[in-house]
Scaffold this active site. Structure first.
Site, PDB file in Angstrom:
ATOM      1  N   CYS A 155      40.546  25.740  47.928  1.00  0.00           N
ATOM      2  CA  CYS A 155      40.503  26.878  47.018  1.00  0.00           C
ATOM      3  C   CYS A 155      39.118  26.983  46.377  1.00  0.00           C
ATOM      4  O   CYS A 155      38.348  26.024  46.394  1.00  0.00           O
ATOM      5  CB  CYS A 155      41.525  26.707  45.910  1.00  0.00           C
ATOM      6  SG  CYS A 155      43.171  26.344  46.500  1.00  0.00           S
ATOM      7  N   ARG A 186      34.967  28.549  51.623  1.00  0.00           N
ATOM      8  CA  ARG A 186      35.718  27.305  51.398  1.00  0.00           C
ATOM      9  C   ARG A 186      37.170  27.425  51.850  1.00  0.00           C
ATOM     10  O   ARG A 186      37.885  26.444  51.925  1.00  0.00           O
ATOM     11  CB  ARG A 186      35.717  26.955  49.906  1.00  0.00           C
ATOM     12  CG  ARG A 186      34.380  26.609  49.341  1.00  0.00           C
ATOM     13  CD  ARG A 186      34.455  26.514  47.824  1.00  0.00           C
ATOM     14  NE  ARG A 186      35.299  25.435  47.382  1.00  0.00           N
ATOM     15  CZ  ARG A 186      34.893  24.184  47.195  1.00  0.00           C
ATOM     16  NH1 ARG A 186      33.636  23.875  47.396  1.00  0.00           N
ATOM     17  NH2 ARG A 186      35.717  23.250  46.795  1.00  0.00           N
ATOM     18  N   TRP A 213      44.067  28.771  48.805  1.00  0.00           N
ATOM     19  CA  TRP A 213      44.312  28.312  50.185  1.00  0.00           C
ATOM     20  C   TRP A 213      45.618  27.560  50.099  1.00  0.00           C
ATOM     21  O   TRP A 213      45.681  26.464  49.556  1.00  0.00           O
ATOM     22  CB  TRP A 213      43.162  27.412  50.636  1.00  0.00           C
ATOM     23  CG  TRP A 213      43.091  27.217  52.101  1.00  0.00           C
ATOM     24  CD1 TRP A 213      42.522  28.059  53.017  1.00  0.00           C
ATOM     25  CD2 TRP A 213      43.578  26.105  52.852  1.00  0.00           C
ATOM     26  NE1 TRP A 213      42.629  27.530  54.272  1.00  0.00           N
ATOM     27  CE2 TRP A 213      43.274  26.332  54.210  1.00  0.00           C
ATOM     28  CE3 TRP A 213      44.244  24.921  52.521  1.00  0.00           C
ATOM     29  CZ2 TRP A 213      43.604  25.446  55.220  1.00  0.00           C
ATOM     30  CZ3 TRP A 213      44.579  24.035  53.529  1.00  0.00           C
ATOM     31  CH2 TRP A 213      44.255  24.306  54.866  1.00  0.00           C
ATOM     32  N   ASN A 246      42.604  24.503  41.234  1.00  0.00           N
ATOM     33  CA  ASN A 246      42.321  23.905  42.551  1.00  0.00           C
ATOM     34  C   ASN A 246      42.947  22.534  42.585  1.00  0.00           C
ATOM     35  O   ASN A 246      42.837  21.794  41.609  1.00  0.00           O
ATOM     36  CB  ASN A 246      40.813  23.671  42.742  1.00  0.00           C
ATOM     37  CG  ASN A 246      40.107  24.893  43.226  1.00  0.00           C
ATOM     38  OD1 ASN A 246      40.728  25.923  43.411  1.00  0.00           O
ATOM     39  ND2 ASN A 246      38.818  24.778  43.410  1.00  0.00           N
ATOM     40  N   GLY A 247      43.526  22.154  43.724  1.00  0.00           N
ATOM     41  CA  GLY A 247      44.048  20.799  43.840  1.00  0.00           C
ATOM     42  C   GLY A 247      45.561  20.803  43.933  1.00  0.00           C
ATOM     43  O   GLY A 247      46.174  21.818  44.280  1.00  0.00           O
ATOM     44  N   GLU A 276      33.736  16.744  70.071  1.00  0.00           N
ATOM     45  CA  GLU A 276      33.205  17.673  69.077  1.00  0.00           C
ATOM     46  C   GLU A 276      33.188  19.107  69.629  1.00  0.00           C
ATOM     47  O   GLU A 276      33.562  20.055  68.932  1.00  0.00           O
ATOM     48  CB  GLU A 276      31.794  17.218  68.639  1.00  0.00           C
ATOM     49  CG  GLU A 276      31.028  18.179  67.762  1.00  0.00           C
ATOM     50  CD  GLU A 276      31.748  18.606  66.488  1.00  0.00           C
ATOM     51  OE1 GLU A 276      32.764  17.995  66.106  1.00  0.00           O
ATOM     52  OE2 GLU A 276      31.291  19.594  65.877  1.00  0.00           O
ATOM     53  N   LYS A 318      35.342  22.338  68.186  1.00  0.00           N
ATOM     54  CA  LYS A 318      34.718  23.634  67.844  1.00  0.00           C
ATOM     55  C   LYS A 318      35.388  24.767  68.603  1.00  0.00           C
ATOM     56  O   LYS A 318      35.680  25.814  68.044  1.00  0.00           O
ATOM     57  CB  LYS A 318      33.267  23.600  68.244  1.00  0.00           C
ATOM     58  CG  LYS A 318      32.084  23.491  67.425  1.00  0.00           C
ATOM     59  CD  LYS A 318      31.817  23.628  66.042  1.00  0.00           C
ATOM     60  CE  LYS A 318      32.596  22.842  65.068  1.00  0.00           C
ATOM     61  NZ  LYS A 318      31.868  21.809  64.384  1.00  0.00           N
ATOM     62  N   GLU A 360      38.899  25.395  67.073  1.00  0.00           N
ATOM     63  CA  GLU A 360      38.964  25.914  65.696  1.00  0.00           C
ATOM     64  C   GLU A 360      38.431  27.337  65.581  1.00  0.00           C
ATOM     65  O   GLU A 360      38.884  28.103  64.732  1.00  0.00           O
ATOM     66  CB  GLU A 360      38.258  24.984  64.696  1.00  0.00           C
ATOM     67  CG  GLU A 360      36.758  25.046  64.685  1.00  0.00           C
ATOM     68  CD  GLU A 360      36.134  24.245  63.558  1.00  0.00           C
ATOM     69  OE1 GLU A 360      36.523  24.420  62.404  1.00  0.00           O
ATOM     70  OE2 GLU A 360      35.232  23.438  63.850  1.00  0.00           O
ATOM     71  N   HIS A 389      43.507   8.929  84.536  1.00  0.00           N
ATOM     72  CA  HIS A 389      44.625   8.177  83.961  1.00  0.00           C
ATOM     73  C   HIS A 389      45.642   9.102  83.290  1.00  0.00           C
ATOM     74  O   HIS A 389      46.331   8.697  82.360  1.00  0.00           O
ATOM     75  CB  HIS A 389      44.098   7.142  82.965  1.00  0.00           C
ATOM     76  CG  HIS A 389      43.186   6.132  83.608  1.00  0.00           C
ATOM     77  ND1 HIS A 389      43.642   5.164  84.474  1.00  0.00           N
ATOM     78  CD2 HIS A 389      41.851   5.988  83.556  1.00  0.00           C
ATOM     79  CE1 HIS A 389      42.630   4.438  84.911  1.00  0.00           C
ATOM     80  NE2 HIS A 389      41.513   4.929  84.362  1.00  0.00           N
ATOM     81  N   LYS A 401      36.648  25.202  54.325  1.00  0.00           N
ATOM     82  CA  LYS A 401      35.362  24.529  54.444  1.00  0.00           C
ATOM     83  C   LYS A 401      35.392  23.149  53.805  1.00  0.00           C
ATOM     84  O   LYS A 401      34.778  22.217  54.279  1.00  0.00           O
ATOM     85  CB  LYS A 401      34.286  25.405  53.789  1.00  0.00           C
ATOM     86  CG  LYS A 401      32.880  24.867  53.924  1.00  0.00           C
ATOM     87  CD  LYS A 401      32.402  24.974  55.348  1.00  0.00           C
ATOM     88  CE  LYS A 401      31.101  24.267  55.601  1.00  0.00           C
ATOM     89  NZ  LYS A 401      30.942  23.937  57.026  1.00  0.00           N
TER      90      LYS A 401
HETATM   91  C1  F6R Z   1      34.843  21.388  61.889  1.00  0.00           C
HETATM   92  C2  F6R Z   1      34.759  21.136  60.467  1.00  0.00           C
HETATM   93  C3  F6R Z   1      35.668  20.115  59.867  1.00  0.00           C
HETATM   94  C4  F6R Z   1      34.872  19.231  58.887  1.00  0.00           C
HETATM   95  C5  F6R Z   1      35.824  18.266  58.161  1.00  0.00           C
HETATM   96  C6  F6R Z   1      35.076  17.318  57.247  1.00  0.00           C
HETATM   97  O1  F6R Z   1      33.887  22.317  62.286  1.00  0.00           O
HETATM   98  O2  F6R Z   1      33.992  21.745  59.787  1.00  0.00           O
HETATM   99  O3  F6R Z   1      36.294  19.358  60.847  1.00  0.00           O
HETATM  100  O4  F6R Z   1      33.902  18.536  59.610  1.00  0.00           O
HETATM  101  O5  F6R Z   1      36.760  18.985  57.427  1.00  0.00           O
HETATM  102  O6  F6R Z   1      34.397  17.996  56.245  1.00  0.00           O
HETATM  103  P1  F6R Z   1      33.242  17.306  55.405  1.00  0.00           P
HETATM  104  O7  F6R Z   1      32.120  17.016  56.353  1.00  0.00           O
HETATM  105  O8  F6R Z   1      32.878  18.307  54.365  1.00  0.00           O
HETATM  106  O9  F6R Z   1      33.803  16.033  54.833  1.00  0.00           O
END
Ligand code: F6R
Length: 606
Positions: free
Chosen positions: A2, A27, A70, A96-97, A477, A481, A484, A500, A601
């Site tokens: 949030c 965020r 959120w 928030n939280g 990775e 990407k 997501e 396997h 975010k």
């Molecule tokens: C993927 C992504 C998330 C963050 C994860 C950790 O593109 O952005 O997987 O990498 O939520 O976030 P941080 O780095 O802020 O701890």
């Protein structure tokens, strides 16, 4: 997760709060709301979806607060969006939280005659404050008692109709910042999203109560002891929220990697020595540790996997890795000879924070690989490396991941030199890492070609990304990407693991993205690719072989990039191809790349 934004001034515009919420939307959001204390009482607006859907109003007051929600505890409806009001309608509050004991608190309040109109945990907060005020508390005492009564992590601001010239703040666990401009004070969930006119800001510590007026900020702890806030200069580039020639922040942040890698290297390689200022006092203890545990979440965890491998292979230290959300609840053998390396862009990820607390209790020391100075994780670590990636606005992490890997490579080679890595390898690394910005730009120059390739595979339902050794982690990775941002199901695998199990799935409908480093057992990866081809699999090949060096029967599409011979740097370059692939696959599928569904975010809840 949030986002909170609020302001106190002689005249606070509703539109300023709406803009603040739009800036914080990166965020995460699924509904939004604003409350403004005007001469005619407190006015509240709410909307489902993005804060841009809040109405445009010509409204101003003395204090205003806003919130992007959120959803965690209940559906993202207009009714469940913040601000929440108390039963007496005097308190309008955003949060928030998570309030973990909200069922119990709600029952407590219901027994006292309070009623509830939503299913959220937040709604207990304004009512609990009202309850304590009705018992005779003054406002600060009511806030202290409320903060002690609830369990969980929270950042809260609220307006009370009887105090129309002040904003009230309670903080325990969720990030909150106070920023000062010439004639206004702002509160925001991150230090980057303040308006231009904010010149100084302060990060609020846990267990604090604040009363914020346009010309004063009173702080106290939960025992009522008065404290002073320390403000520091705000130093955020003015173009953070400016797309310039780019279509999306994700594209901008991918393109910016040249500059931010240059910035991350600046001053760190001098006279063939790697200088990491934030580690000076702890590097010796780190180099002598018994084990290093690398952790993070999502992309940061993938970067941690790369860092861990490099620290073992180059730094010659025993390493292991685990996602922070798992590590926190795993009873590993940890003592005061253990170092934990935490990787986090936001510095606020709840799983990482929990993990640090747990590991510290067991005696471990903590090194942070961080992008956000003053963040909670930054403050909890014993020492750290600032990755200098600048602010990421797009939800998908790109430039931060590159700089996280870069920071950990610098660390691995620094330690490696002490622990026996060959001086020649060390020198080769130093000269190659300085070419990384150039390699990155050579990838970006191929964007049109990558976009075109993605057009041919946009309808794929599943993608496998394969690579071996460090490229397995890059495969993970890239797959993360792709899923997501484009919502195409994707898995990252080690090429050696294909036979396997996963080979059973390969047919002509599956897209395979294969990562092939000509300097690391290429024949092994080539035979994995042949296994895929033999089953009709379509292959996009990302490699540092040129077109003339590789047989065209092993791929459908070739993306050939320039790298040197260091496999870690090659891995970082391939990853940038993967970022562009996922970006363009998503665009071809009409996705909202900067704000993908169900993601935030900064994940500040477990
Ligand atoms: C993927 C992504 C998330 C963050 C994860 C950790 O593109 O952005 O997987 O990498 O939520 O976030 P941080 O780095 O802020 O701890």
């Amino acid at each position: 997760m949030c986002g909170i934004f609020g302001s106190v001034a002689n005249s606070v515009e509703y539109s300023t709060i709406k803009q603040g919420l739009k800036n914080l939307a990166y965020r995460g959001y699924d509904s939004a709301g604003i409350a403004v204390a005007t001469n005619n009482g407190v006015m509240i607006e709410r909307t489902e979806g993005h804060p841009k859907f809040l109405p445009d109003l010509d409204l101003r007051g003395t204090v205003a607060i806003g919130h992007n929600r959120w959803a965690t505890h209940s559906p993202p409806t207009k009714d469940n969006s913040h601000p929440y009001t108390s039963n007496d309608n005097k308190i309008s509050l955003v949060h928030n939280g998570i309030i973990e004991n909200y069922t119990e608190v709600r029952r407590f309040l219901e027994e006292k005659g309070f009623t509830f109109y939503s299913q959220t945990d937040t709604e207990v907060l304004p009512n609990l404050i009202q309850f304590y005020l009705s018992r005779g508390d003054d406002l600060q005492a009511a806030m202290r008692h409320t903060a002690k009564h609830v369990e969980g992590a929270f950042g809260v601001i609220f307006i009370h109709a009887d105090y129309p010239n002040q904003m009230n703040l309670m903080k325990l666990g969720s990030p909150m910042y106070v920023g000062r401009a010439d004639d206004a004070v702002y509160v925001c969930s991150d230090a980057y999203s303040f308006p231009e006119e904010v010149k100084t800001f302060s990060s609020i510590d846990d267990s604090k109560i604040l009363i914020i007026r346009k010309d004063s900020v009173d702080v106290q702890d939960l025992n009522g002891t008065k404290l002073t806030l320390i403000f520091e200069e705000k130093n955020v580039s003015a173009d953070t929220y400016c797309l310039g020639k780019h279509e999306h922040y994700m594209q901008k942040e991918i393109h910016e990697q040249f500059d931010y890698v240059v910035s991350a290297l600046a001053g760190r390689i001098r006279d063939a020595e790697i200088k990491l200022g934030g580690l000076e006092d702890c590097v010796e203890s780190f180099a002598q540790s018994k084990q290093i545990i690398f952790t993070g979440c999502g992309s940061a965890h993938n970067a941690a996997l790369v860092g861990s491998l490099a620290m073992e292979e180059v730094g010659r230290l025993m390493c292991r890795q685990m996602p922070a959300g798992e590590l926190k609840y795993t009873d590993l053998l940890v003592d005061d000879k253990t170092w934990l390396v935490t990787v986090s862009q936001s510095g606020e990820t709840a799983d990482v924070i929990g993990c640090i607390k747990n590991m510290k209790n067991k005696g471990a020391k903590v090194l942070g690989v961080v992008n956000t100075p003053n963040s909670t994780i930054y403050q909890m670590t014993d020492c750290g490396i600032h990755i200098r990636a600048g602010k990421e606005v797009s939800v998908a992490s790109t430039k931060a991941v590159t700089n996280q890997m870069l920071a950990m490579l610098l660390l691995a080679y620094k330690i490696g030199l002490e622990n026996g890595c060959s001086y020649r390898d060390y020198k080769d690394f130093l000269s190659e890492v300085q070419k990384l910005p150039y390699f990155i730009n050579r990838v970006i120059a191929q964007e049109e070609k990558i976009k075109d390739i993605c057009g041919h595979y946009k309808d794929s339902k599943t993608a496998f990304v394969i690579g071996r050794n460090v490229l397995e982690f890059i495969a993970k990775e890239i797959a993360l990407k792709v899923k997501e941002i484009s919502y195409i199901h994707a898995e990252g695998y080690s090429g050696s693991e294909l036979k396997h199990g996963p080979l059973a799935l390969i047919d002509d409908k599956i897209l395979n993205v294969c990562l092939l480093d000509k300097n690391f057992y290429p024949e092994k990866t080539i035979s994995n690719i042949e296994e895929i081809r033999a089953r009709g699999g379509k292959v996009i090949l990302i490699t540092n072989y040129t077109k003339h060096e590789i047989e065209n029967k092993i791929y459908d599409r070739l993306i050939s990039v320039e790298t040197g011979s260091n496999k870690y740097i090659t891995a970082m370059v391939f990853n940038i191809v993967g970022q562009l692939l996922s970006y363009h696959l998503a665009l071809h599928n009409g996705r909202d790349v900067d704000l993908p569904r169900n993601l935030a975010k900064s994940v500040t809840v477990e």
